[in-house]
Design a protein around this motif. Structure first.
Motif, PDB file in Angstrom:
ATOM      1  N   SER A 169      16.360  93.174 -24.437  1.00 19.52           N
ATOM      2  CA  SER A 169      17.387  92.203 -24.787  1.00 19.52           C
ATOM      3  C   SER A 169      17.771  91.363 -23.575  1.00 19.52           C
ATOM      4  O   SER A 169      17.572  91.765 -22.430  1.00 19.52           O
ATOM      5  CB  SER A 169      18.620  92.943 -25.325  1.00 19.52           C
ATOM      6  OG  SER A 169      19.719  92.082 -25.480  1.00 19.52           O
ATOM      7  N   ASP A 170      18.359  90.200 -23.839  1.00 20.85           N
ATOM      8  CA  ASP A 170      18.893  89.365 -22.771  1.00 20.85           C
ATOM      9  C   ASP A 170      20.342  89.715 -22.462  1.00 20.85           C
ATOM     10  O   ASP A 170      20.966  89.089 -21.607  1.00 20.85           O
ATOM     11  CB  ASP A 170      18.804  87.882 -23.167  1.00 20.85           C
ATOM     12  CG  ASP A 170      17.362  87.392 -23.234  1.00 20.85           C
ATOM     13  OD1 ASP A 170      16.527  87.918 -22.468  1.00 20.85           O
ATOM     14  OD2 ASP A 170      17.071  86.503 -24.052  1.00 20.85           O
ATOM     15  N   CYS A 171      20.879  90.710 -23.153  1.00 18.77           N
ATOM     16  CA  CYS A 171      22.254  91.142 -22.940  1.00 18.77           C
ATOM     17  C   CYS A 171      22.329  92.080 -21.733  1.00 18.77           C
ATOM     18  O   CYS A 171      21.544  93.019 -21.621  1.00 18.77           O
ATOM     19  CB  CYS A 171      22.773  91.855 -24.191  1.00 18.77           C
ATOM     20  SG  CYS A 171      24.466  92.481 -24.045  1.00 18.77           S
ATOM     21  N   ASN A 172      23.249  91.794 -20.813  1.00 15.98           N
ATOM     22  CA  ASN A 172      23.510  92.715 -19.705  1.00 15.98           C
ATOM     23  C   ASN A 172      24.459  93.812 -20.181  1.00 15.98           C
ATOM     24  O   ASN A 172      25.413  93.538 -20.898  1.00 15.98           O
ATOM     25  CB  ASN A 172      24.166  91.983 -18.532  1.00 15.98           C
ATOM     26  CG  ASN A 172      23.319  90.846 -18.001  1.00 15.98           C
ATOM     27  OD1 ASN A 172      23.770  89.714 -17.972  1.00 15.98           O
ATOM     28  ND2 ASN A 172      22.108  91.138 -17.586  1.00 15.98           N
ATOM     29  N   CYS A 173      24.191  95.039 -19.778  1.00 16.62           N
ATOM     30  CA  CYS A 173      24.993  96.178 -20.234  1.00 16.62           C
ATOM     31  C   CYS A 173      25.511  96.987 -19.041  1.00 16.62           C
ATOM     32  O   CYS A 173      24.813  97.127 -18.035  1.00 16.62           O
ATOM     33  CB  CYS A 173      24.159  97.098 -21.137  1.00 16.62           C
ATOM     34  SG  CYS A 173      23.494  96.288 -22.615  1.00 16.62           S
ATOM     35  N   ALA A 254      27.219  84.488 -11.128  1.00 19.37           N
ATOM     36  CA  ALA A 254      25.937  83.783 -11.033  1.00 19.37           C
ATOM     37  C   ALA A 254      24.914  84.672 -10.339  1.00 19.37           C
ATOM     38  O   ALA A 254      25.201  85.277  -9.303  1.00 19.37           O
ATOM     39  CB  ALA A 254      26.126  82.484 -10.254  1.00 19.37           C
ATOM     40  N   GLY A 255      23.742  84.766 -10.934  1.00 19.20           N
ATOM     41  CA  GLY A 255      22.665  85.539 -10.335  1.00 19.20           C
ATOM     42  C   GLY A 255      22.645  87.009 -10.717  1.00 19.20           C
ATOM     43  O   GLY A 255      21.720  87.735 -10.322  1.00 19.20           O
ATOM     44  N   TYR A 256      23.665  87.466 -11.474  1.00 18.38           N
ATOM     45  CA  TYR A 256      23.651  88.874 -11.896  1.00 18.38           C
ATOM     46  C   TYR A 256      22.493  89.089 -12.864  1.00 18.38           C
ATOM     47  O   TYR A 256      22.357  88.373 -13.861  1.00 18.38           O
ATOM     48  CB  TYR A 256      24.971  89.247 -12.570  1.00 18.38           C
ATOM     49  CG  TYR A 256      25.056  90.717 -12.946  1.00 18.38           C
ATOM     50  CD1 TYR A 256      25.481  91.665 -12.029  1.00 18.38           C
ATOM     51  CD2 TYR A 256      24.683  91.149 -14.212  1.00 18.38           C
ATOM     52  CE1 TYR A 256      25.546  93.005 -12.352  1.00 18.38           C
ATOM     53  CE2 TYR A 256      24.746  92.498 -14.550  1.00 18.38           C
ATOM     54  CZ  TYR A 256      25.176  93.412 -13.619  1.00 18.38           C
ATOM     55  OH  TYR A 256      25.228  94.749 -13.945  1.00 18.38           O
ATOM     56  N   ASN A 257      21.648  90.069 -12.590  1.00 20.24           N
ATOM     57  CA  ASN A 257      20.447  90.225 -13.425  1.00 20.24           C
ATOM     58  C   ASN A 257      20.097  91.672 -13.751  1.00 20.24           C
ATOM     59  O   ASN A 257      18.967  91.979 -14.120  1.00 20.24           O
ATOM     60  CB  ASN A 257      19.236  89.573 -12.737  1.00 20.24           C
ATOM     61  CG  ASN A 257      18.938  90.174 -11.374  1.00 20.24           C
ATOM     62  OD1 ASN A 257      19.598  91.123 -10.951  1.00 20.24           O
ATOM     63  ND2 ASN A 257      17.955  89.622 -10.683  1.00 20.24           N
ATOM     64  N   LYS A 258      21.069  92.585 -13.619  1.00 15.15           N
ATOM     65  CA  LYS A 258      20.780  93.978 -13.956  1.00 15.15           C
ATOM     66  C   LYS A 258      20.843  94.169 -15.465  1.00 15.15           C
ATOM     67  O   LYS A 258      21.832  93.815 -16.103  1.00 15.15           O
ATOM     68  CB  LYS A 258      21.780  94.910 -13.271  1.00 15.15           C
ATOM     69  CG  LYS A 258      21.636  94.931 -11.750  1.00 15.15           C
ATOM     70  CD  LYS A 258      22.601  95.919 -11.129  1.00 15.15           C
ATOM     71  CE  LYS A 258      22.467  95.939  -9.605  1.00 15.15           C
ATOM     72  NZ  LYS A 258      23.413  96.885  -8.986  1.00 15.15           N
ATOM     73  N   ALA A 259      19.791  94.748 -16.029  1.00 12.74           N
ATOM     74  CA  ALA A 259      19.773  94.969 -17.480  1.00 12.74           C
ATOM     75  C   ALA A 259      20.836  95.963 -17.896  1.00 12.74           C
ATOM     76  O   ALA A 259      21.564  95.764 -18.872  1.00 12.74           O
ATOM     77  CB  ALA A 259      18.392  95.455 -17.921  1.00 12.74           C
TER      78      ALA A 259
END
Length: 351
Positions: A169-173, A254-259
């Protein structure tokens, strides 16, 4: 800042988190079927914030009704998911009830996250996922042991479901593992209101002290702890609530990319049940009537948190001491006694 859906928003931690979100500029809506909560918490929220919160009285196990909330609110940017049954003892007695409610509701919610492209998801997890840990304090990397209760198992399963979902998913959790939330909002307009006889320690203490219960029981005196009673990490509910706001803000950076990321939310200090009773007696001036009983099925012996990761990454700091926790809980109990109409209407709503 965005619209946040809080599930279980009429509940104990949910109501405190709604207050914290509003105070930090978020628009909030709630979903709560009020099976184990009262809409009177919404009144308390309004008194504190001046904001009236819309609550959808929907059972998240009903997919169609859950889906309809998202159809009506296509601008939801984040979800904080509290809605679940949480009594350890009851889960031992009624395991299927817990598996059905806690897992089905989560899956239905994640289906909606996927369909409506919700960007941020925070899960209300628990230190019960660690089981009886081999060493303490526990970090986020501490290996999980078998859950001591079906409730704990639903949190382990919930975490795994979300981690698997996040990979596709593109959702960050973010998974927040609470230790033992206690106390009440400093305004004393919202606090813990358990259904029936309290299963958690602090409301059992305050209800005994005020005379609603004739006596409280300490479950076990032969554990391998300082005084033989279970050892826990108590954390004020307002500290817990603020961590949810910080989690949403973190994912919006901005730039947060942890799944999917995980944080322990605890004070970092272990307090035994008997030490907690002594802290209550100190701040309240009330001598508590309690008895030592047998161990309770499902209870973990000892656990407390290493909270350094939350401090470093979320910039989260604990603001309340064990004395603060006990004092606000006691003031909340006194408020319930002083406002008989609130108490009676709340109980009627819960029952």
């Amino acid at each position: 800042m965005g619209k946040i859906l809080v599930t279980g928003g009429c509940g104990y931690i949910g109501s405190h988190t709604i207050v914290d979100l509003i105070e930090n500029g978020f628009e909030v809506i709630s979903v709560d079927n009020n099976a184990r909560s009262t809409t009177h918490m919404l009144t308390g929220i309004e008194k504190i914030t001046g904001k009236k919160i819309k609550n959808y009285k929907v059972d998240l196990c009903n997919f169609d009704e859950t889906f309809a909330i998202f159809q009506e609110n296509t601008d939801i940017t984040g979800i904080i998911h509290f809605a679940a049954y949480k009594a350890v003892g009851e889960s031992v007695e009624k395991p299927l009830l817990y598996y059905e409610n806690n897992i089905f509701s989560l899956v239905n919610l994640l289906k909606c996250v996927d369909e409506f492209k919700v960007k941020h998801f925070v899960f209300s997890s628990s230190c019960t996922v660690y089981g009886n840990p081999l060493q303490i304090p526990v970090t986020e990397q501490t290996a999980m042991q078998p859950a001591e209760s079906p409730y704990g198992a639903t949190k382990q399963m919930g975490e795994q479901i979300i981690q698997d979902f996040a990979k596709s998913s593109d959702c960050n959790c973010i998974l927040l593992r609470y230790f033992n939330p206690v106390g009440a909002h400093p305004s004393i307009y919202i606090g813990e209101l358990p259904v029936g006889k309290p299963a958690n320690l602090v409301p059992a203490i305050t209800q005994t002290a005020i005379g609603k219960l004739p006596q409280m029981q300490v479950f076990g005196s032969d554990y391998d702890t300082r005084d033989g009673s279970c050892l826990r990490d108590f954390i004020h509910v307002s500290d817990i609530a603020h961590a949810h706001t910080l989690s949403i803000q973190k994912m919006m950076e901005a730039g947060y990319n942890k799944a999917c990321d995980i944080y322990n939310l605890g004070s970092g200090n272990g307090v035994t049940v008997l030490e907690a009773i002594k802290a209550f007696e100190k701040v309240s001036g009330v001598k508590l009537n309690y008895a030592i009983g047998n161990r309770r099925p499902g209870d973990v012996v000892a656990i407390y948190a290493d909270n350094h990761y939350a401090k470093e990454e979320l910039k989260w700091e604990v603001q309340y001491s064990i004395e603060d926790m006990m004092l606000t809980a006691w003031k909340w109990e006194l408020f319930l006694k002083s406002d008989e109409s609130f108490f009676k209407e709340s109980l009627a709503n819960l029952n």
